[in-house]
Design a protein around this motif. Sequence first.
Motif, PDB file in Angstrom:
ATOM      1  N   ARG A  89      40.077 -16.861  69.921  1.00 27.00           N
ATOM      2  CA  ARG A  89      40.757 -17.927  70.358  1.00 27.00           C
ATOM      3  C   ARG A  89      41.175 -19.227  69.509  1.00 27.00           C
ATOM      4  NH1 ARG A  89      41.738 -17.753  76.204  1.00 27.00           N
ATOM      5  NH2 ARG A  89      42.373 -15.643  76.345  1.00 27.00           N
ATOM      6  N   ALA A  90      39.748 -19.651  68.902  1.00 28.98           N
ATOM      7  CA  ALA A  90      39.640 -20.490  67.988  1.00 28.98           C
ATOM      8  C   ALA A  90      40.505 -20.244  66.630  1.00 28.98           C
ATOM      9  CB  ALA A  90      38.449 -20.827  67.750  1.00 28.98           C
ATOM     10  N   GLN A  91      40.976 -18.836  66.460  1.00 33.58           N
ATOM     11  CA  GLN A  91      41.568 -18.320  65.249  1.00 33.58           C
ATOM     12  C   GLN A  91      43.108 -18.051  65.636  1.00 33.58           C
ATOM     13  OE1 GLN A  91      39.279 -14.915  64.243  1.00 33.58           O
ATOM     14  NE2 GLN A  91      37.671 -16.038  63.309  1.00 33.58           N
ATOM     15  N   ARG A  92      43.349 -18.699  66.822  1.00 31.51           N
ATOM     16  CA  ARG A  92      44.807 -18.658  67.431  1.00 31.51           C
ATOM     17  C   ARG A  92      45.023 -17.288  67.636  1.00 31.51           C
ATOM     18  NH1 ARG A  92      46.576 -23.506  67.556  1.00 31.51           N
ATOM     19  NH2 ARG A  92      45.826 -25.123  65.976  1.00 31.51           N
ATOM     20  N   MET A  93      44.196 -16.309  68.244  1.00 27.06           N
ATOM     21  CA  MET A  93      44.728 -14.823  68.471  1.00 27.06           C
ATOM     22  C   MET A  93      45.238 -14.991  69.805  1.00 27.06           C
ATOM     23  SD  MET A  93      41.324 -12.759  67.343  1.00 27.06           S
ATOM     24  CE  MET A  93      41.893 -11.161  67.462  1.00 27.06           C
ATOM     25  N   VAL A  94      46.067 -13.965  70.075  1.00 27.22           N
ATOM     26  CA  VAL A  94      47.118 -14.039  71.181  1.00 27.22           C
ATOM     27  C   VAL A  94      46.529 -12.865  72.004  1.00 27.22           C
ATOM     28  CG1 VAL A  94      49.388 -13.569  72.138  1.00 27.22           C
ATOM     29  CG2 VAL A  94      48.936 -14.647  69.896  1.00 27.22           C
ATOM     30  N   GLY A  95      46.569 -13.151  73.454  1.00 35.63           N
ATOM     31  CA  GLY A  95      45.912 -12.084  74.367  1.00 35.63           C
ATOM     32  C   GLY A  95      44.311 -12.299  74.661  1.00 35.63           C
ATOM     33  N   GLY A  96      44.092 -11.227  75.049  1.00 35.54           N
ATOM     34  CA  GLY A  96      42.621 -11.234  75.384  1.00 35.54           C
ATOM     35  C   GLY A  96      42.060 -11.236  76.863  1.00 35.54           C
TER      36      GLY A  96
END
Length: 151
Positions: A89-96
Motif C-alpha cells: 500500500r505504501a508503494q501505491r499498489m492497487v488491490g490486495g
Amino acid sequence: MTNLKPLALLGLGLVALSSCANQPQAEKSKAMIFTVADTGTTTTLFAGQSFEVKLLGTPTAGYSWEVQTLPAGVVLVDKKSEPENPKGRAQRMVGGNDWTSFRFKTSSAPADLQATTGQALVLRYARPWEFEAGKPADQIWQMQIVVKPGS
C-alpha cells in the motif's frame, strides 16, 4: 548511609509485590483475539471483558465484513481495517486484502444466564449492495457467546 540500604531494598520489594498482586487483573482485562479458525465454537466471557475478531477480506473488490447479530451482553466498541501488505500500500499498489478487526466488550451478564445459550455473534462477508438485494453472504463467521458475571 548503610542504614538506608535495607529501607531501599524493602521499598523495592514492596513495589515488586504490589505489581505481582495486580497481574491476574491485568491478564483478565487483556483482550482475546479470535480468527477464522474459531468459527463455530463457543466461548464463555465475564462481564467487562474485551475480545477481538480479526478476519481477512478484500474490500477493494467491494467485499466487507459486517456484524449481523450481537448476543445479549456484547457491545461493538470499534471496527478497523488494515492492509495485509502495508508495504504494498505504501508503494501505491492497487488491490490486495485487508484485515478487518472488530473489538467487542461484554457489557453485563443478562439476568437470566440461560437466555444466552444459543446466542451467537454472527459476522457476514458480502458486498453490501448484493446482500441488500437478497443474495446470501459469501461467508459467515459465528461464535456462541455466553456472558457471566465478573469474578
